[in-house]
Design an enzyme around this catalytic site. Structure first.
Site, short mmCIF file in Angstrom:
data_model
loop_
_atom_site.label_atom_id
_atom_site.label_comp_id
_atom_site.label_asym_id
_atom_site.label_seq_id
_atom_site.Cartn_x
_atom_site.Cartn_y
_atom_site.Cartn_z
N GLU A 137 -0.21 -9.56 -0.94
CA GLU A 137 -1.64 -9.86 -0.82
C GLU A 137 -2.31 -9.87 -2.20
O GLU A 137 -3.18 -10.69 -2.47
CB GLU A 137 -2.29 -8.86 0.13
N ALA B 294 0.85 -1.18 0.00
CA ALA B 294 0.00 0.00 0.00
C ALA B 294 0.89 1.23 0.00
O ALA B 294 2.07 1.14 0.35
CB ALA B 294 -0.87 0.00 1.25
N GLY C 167 0.64 -5.23 0.72
CA GLY C 167 -0.47 -5.32 -0.24
C GLY C 167 -0.03 -5.89 -1.57
O GLY C 167 -0.84 -6.40 -2.33
N GLU D 204 4.16 -5.41 7.27
CA GLU D 204 3.31 -4.38 7.88
C GLU D 204 3.63 -4.16 9.36
O GLU D 204 3.57 -3.04 9.86
CB GLU D 204 1.83 -4.78 7.73
N1 T1G Z 1 4.61 3.48 0.06
C1 T1G Z 1 5.09 4.71 -0.27
N2 T1G Z 1 6.38 4.97 -0.64
C2 T1G Z 1 7.22 3.92 -0.65
C3 T1G Z 1 6.80 2.60 -0.29
C4 T1G Z 1 5.43 2.40 0.07
N3 T1G Z 1 4.94 1.19 0.39
N4 T1G Z 1 7.87 1.78 -0.39
C5 T1G Z 1 8.90 2.55 -0.79
N5 T1G Z 1 8.53 3.83 -0.95
C6 T1G Z 1 9.36 4.96 -1.40
C7 T1G Z 1 10.47 5.31 -0.40
O1 T1G Z 1 10.00 6.20 0.56
C8 T1G Z 1 11.49 5.95 -1.32
O2 T1G Z 1 11.05 7.23 -1.61
C9 T1G Z 1 11.37 5.13 -2.59
O3 T1G Z 1 10.08 4.53 -2.54
C10 T1G Z 1 12.40 4.04 -2.70
O4 T1G Z 1 12.34 3.25 -1.52
C11 T1G Z 1 -2.67 -3.30 2.57
C12 T1G Z 1 -1.40 -1.93 4.62
C13 T1G Z 1 10.45 -1.88 -1.27
C14 T1G Z 1 12.26 -2.88 0.09
O5 T1G Z 1 6.31 -1.91 4.16
O6 T1G Z 1 10.58 -1.79 2.45
O7 T1G Z 1 0.84 -2.87 2.18
O8 T1G Z 1 12.86 8.46 -0.51
O9 T1G Z 1 14.64 3.90 -0.69
O10 T1G Z 1 16.03 0.55 -0.47
O11 T1G Z 1 -1.80 -4.93 3.95
O12 T1G Z 1 11.14 0.62 0.08
O13 T1G Z 1 12.96 8.07 -2.97
O14 T1G Z 1 11.24 9.62 -2.01
O15 T1G Z 1 13.29 2.12 0.48
O16 T1G Z 1 15.33 -0.26 -2.74
C15 T1G Z 1 3.87 -2.62 3.19
C16 T1G Z 1 8.05 -0.63 2.26
C17 T1G Z 1 3.09 -1.37 3.14
C18 T1G Z 1 7.43 -1.97 2.08
C19 T1G Z 1 12.73 -1.00 -1.50
N6 T1G Z 1 5.07 -2.47 2.42
N7 T1G Z 1 9.15 -0.41 1.35
O17 T1G Z 1 13.84 -0.61 -0.77
O18 T1G Z 1 14.24 1.70 -1.81
S1 T1G Z 1 1.63 -1.49 4.15
C20 T1G Z 1 6.23 -2.11 2.98
C21 T1G Z 1 10.35 -1.00 1.55
C22 T1G Z 1 0.58 -2.51 3.26
C23 T1G Z 1 -1.46 -3.87 3.16
C24 T1G Z 1 -0.66 -2.94 3.98
C25 T1G Z 1 11.45 -0.61 0.62
C26 T1G Z 1 11.69 -1.61 -0.52
P1 T1G Z 1 12.08 8.38 -1.78
P2 T1G Z 1 13.68 2.78 -0.78
P3 T1G Z 1 14.97 0.33 -1.47
#
Ligand code: T1G
Length: 706
Positions: free
Chosen positions: A108, A65, A105, A128
């Site tokens: 999922e 998400a 997500g 999450e």
């Molecule tokens: N939402 C918004 N921005 C995101 C994002 C996300 N999920 N993931 C990454 N970014 C942005 C980050 O801030 C950065 O921005 C750029 O992308 C590159 O990321 C419904 C509720 C995927 C392993 O927790 O762990 O799904 O700084 O520097 O080192 O059940 O990003 O360039 O402006 O980290 O290569 C669950 C979160 C969400 C994964 C890549 N997902 N992301 O790592 O790049 S909750 C997560 C990461 C959800 C559902 C629920 C990592 C990455 P900027 P980065 P990276």
């Protein structure tokens, strides 16, 4: 990017290819779920389409998400037709084609597809819990049905990223396809299953839930097993509750439980703090006054000068990430001792099972001990980690300047000595900067990059990137005494010693900090790292400044031969071979005698007063650091406390936590202590300004480092 272009649909010879294109990580930002739903509908409505493939454009499948959408007001109820449900109710098979990450997500979404194929480098997971929530789109109901509740509990409460090969063994991935051929292979796979019926719809299969039905105690046992690492957090327990619902309730009722728990968590303080930490960590990498595409210098080969505890740990950090690293020291004996310590550290990891003996040998083979500086000369970078004494540093830096090739990066691991002192020993101060590791260097993730007066922009940018390459979290600091991390922590240490003088016991203070969320208290931390280090620093300061008050009780503890765990006694007593701290009446006697001698008034402390004395002192110092332009952002200070000092992540960080108290209340308390205790509590001008404006501490910034 207009809604339609966030998700494309192309008919590739009867296979509907649905491409999500929302850089940088294809997050499910507004418009993406709707785009997927529309595309699936399109595929199902088109008789020419036999099956569909869902794939991500760019470097990844869907990373979840859009976290930036959370916390913007009350949780929005899900649309009537969620793309997850549209997908698993699709009459035509849908194949998720995974590269990069399928997280949250994103996984999922893939679990709601009928099949999943992935390239070997892909990773899947439900992280999450790491941002204080739980999977909110069916992950807690579908994953247990696919891999069994035990594996699902471990994956969901850890949030770890599971490599494709393991995911295939667990049954999450149906087929591993060649790297770089994902789309073609996924289309071929879709063709293969196009007519296969019935479609494998995860929600319809409860067989795997049997393992829990026959072991009803497993959920309580699991709750107990995570108590230590989940301390005070709610999200890990919400995850367990949701998986338990998957076992006990029909699918749709389980989904309702997941939804309720998700809405409870998404706006919790814990979730806000963890989301803040997620973005603060990424923000810390950005250097606003440098072009994002600045040319970095090569960092393929490394050298370390000094094979002591820090030097050895630094060499291991490089070897652990596949780098060849050369290491030297002043004598052959010191170098050999250093190499033995490195091998002993790896052997401990092998004994603990966190490293294979074969991997240990491979890492050791990457660390080359050399006896003269000339052998270091052709390396792209050198990190100096010798004794923290200026004359020793100056002598070593002359040699480094003479030995290293032009253009090499010259870094110092000093934890507080002015970087310019080292730079001035060279003819190329622009190539010099600080790269401050935290003990143990191969474990602690903070990588404090220190900008000297003449450090060149590309040297700083390269150092920041280097930290990430060796698995660290880089953060930038100005060249001030103790830089940002240690300088902001300094007043905390002063207050912890003064609190003991005024009547609080070390074990009381440690309990307050453990209850607050630290894994161990500050006095146990001191015993672990050795009390002689602080003692030497205090003696040096006393020699430099006769007014320096120091820490009389801590000094007497050391002078009584109590150096910490390494001598079996320090602030606490330790049984041989056991790290459990035991309060020692001998320490209470030393404290009593010292405060009587110094006639220090005693009084009782509430836990809240102890917590605020320790942390407000550092909040005030952090504001002074920002005011002087020695840090770019308050959130950088928080990143340093999270990764350098083990500040509990679910509290966001020092400045974020202070905002939960309120900047005005923090200021008023500090101003009151200024009246009571004197100059050391003089409020920082920045703190006063923020208290007047009410602006949050965590958003304080400086335009550029000074
Ligand atoms: N939402 C918004 N921005 C995101 C994002 C996300 N999920 N993931 C990454 N970014 C942005 C980050 O801030 C950065 O921005 C750029 O992308 C590159 O990321 C419904 C509720 C995927 C392993 O927790 O762990 O799904 O700084 O520097 O080192 O059940 O990003 O360039 O402006 O980290 O290569 C669950 C979160 C969400 C994964 C890549 N997902 N992301 O790592 O790049 S909750 C997560 C990461 C959800 C559902 C629920 C990592 C990455 P900027 P980065 P990276």
């Amino acid at each position: 990017m207009p809604e339609s272009e966030l998700v494309r649909f192309e008919n590739e010879g009867g296979i509907g290819v649905i491409t999500v294109d929302n850089p940088p990580v294809n997050a499910l930002s507004p418009g993406v779920p709707q785009g997927i739903t529309a595309a699936i509908d399109k595929g199902n409505a088109d008789p020419a389409v036999k099956a569909m493939v869902l794939i991500g454009a760019g470097r990844s499948f869907i990373a979840g998400a859009d976290i930036r959408q959370f916390g913007r007001g009350p949780a929005t109820p899900p649309p009537a037709r969620r793309h997850y449900d549209v997908s698993d109710q699709s009459p035509k098979p849908i194949v998720a084609a995974i590269h990069g990450y399928a997280l949250g997500g994103g996984l999922e979404t893939a679990l709601a597809c009928h099949y999943r194929v992935a390239v070997p480098s892909a990773k899947v997971g439900l992280p999450e819990v790491q941002i204080g929530i739980l999977p909110g789109a069916g992950g807690t109901q579908r994953l247990p049905r696919l891999v069994g509740p035990k594996v699902a509990l471990e994956m969901i409460t850890s949030g770890r990223h599971v490599p494709a090969a393991e995911a295939q063994r667990l049954g999450i991935i149906d087929e591993i396809v060649p790297e770089g051929q994902l789309k073609e292979a996924a289309i071929a796979f879709a063709r293969k299953v196009a007519d296969k019926r019935p479609l494998p719809v995860i929600r319809e299969h409860d067989e795997k839930l049997a393992e829990a039905k026959s072991d009803p105690g497993m959920f309580d046992a699991f709750r107990k097993s995570i108590a230590r690492r989940a301390r005070n957090q709610r999200a890990p327990y919400a995850c367990i509750e949701a998986v338990e619902a998957a076992v006990k309730l029909p699918f749709d009722e389980g989904i309702a439980v997941e939804r309720r728990l998700f809405e409870e968590q998404v706006n919790s303080e814990e979730a806000k703090a963890l989301r803040y930490a997620f973005f603060a960590e990424r923000e810390a990498q950005k250097l606003p006054d440098l072009p994002r595409d600045i040319q970095l210098r090569p960092t393929d080969t490394a050298a370390v000068v000094g094979a002591g505890t820090m030097g050895g740990g630094i060499a291991m950090s490089f070897a652990d990430y596949g780098y060849s690293v050369k290491i030297t020291d002043s004598t052959k004996e010191a170098l050999e001792r250093g190499m033995q310590r490195i091998r002993a550290n790896y052997e401990t990891s092998v004994k603990r099972g966190s490293l294979s003996a074969e991997e240990m040998e491979q890492r050791l083979a990457r660390i080359e001990p050399v006896t003269d500086y000339d052998a270091l000369g052709d390396c792209d970078l050198v990190i100096e980690a010798v004794f923290e004494q200026i004359p020793v540093k100056q002598e070593v830096w002359k040699k480094i300047d003479a030995a290293m090739k032009p253009g090499a990066l010259l870094f110092s691991n000093t934890s507080g000595i002015n970087i310019d002192i080292m730079a001035n020993e060279t003819k190329r101060p622009e190539d010099v900067a600080g790269t401050h590791f935290f003990a143990p260097a191969n474990v602690m993730k903070l990588f404090e990059v220190v900008k000297g007066t003449k450090s060149a922009p590309d040297v700083i940018a390269t150092a920041m990137a280097l930290g990430r390459k060796i698995g660290k979290v880089s953060a930038l600091a100005g060249n001030t005494d103790g830089f940002v991390a240690n300088r902001s922590r300094g007043p905390f240490s002063v207050e912890m010693n003064l609190l003991v003088e005024e009547g609080a016991l070390p074990e009381q203070i440690d309990k307050v900090m453990v209850d607050f969320g630290y894994p161990v208290g500050p006095f146990v931390v001191s015993d672990i790292s050795g009390l002689d280090i602080g003692y030497d620093v205090r003696q040096r300061r006393k020699a430099e400044n006769s007014n320096y008050r120091g820490a009389p009780i801590a000094d007497r503890i050391v002078e009584a031969g109590r150096l910490g765990q390494k001598t079996g006694k320090g602030w606490y007593r330790y049984e041989p071979g056991d790290r459990t701290p035991h309060p020692d009446p001998e320490v209470a006697r030393i404290i009593k005698e010292t405060v009587a001698e110094l006639s220090i008034a005693q009084h009782d402390f509430t836990d809240e007063e102890i917590l605020k004395r320790l942390l407000f002192a550092s909040v005030n110092e952090a504001c002074k650091i920002l005011d002087e332009g020695k840090a770019l952002r308050a959130s950088d200070v928080d990143v340093m406390w999270l990764y350098g000092f083990g500040f509990p992540r679910y509290r966001g960080g020092l400045m974020f936590w202070a905002d939960t108290i309120g900047v005005r209340e923090v200021y008023n308390q500090i101003a009151a202590w200024h009246q009571r205790y004197g100059e050391r509590w003089a409020p920082s001008p920045l703190l006063r300004r923020l208290a007047e404006s009410g602006a949050p501490l965590r958003e304080a910034k400086t335009d550029r480092l000074r």
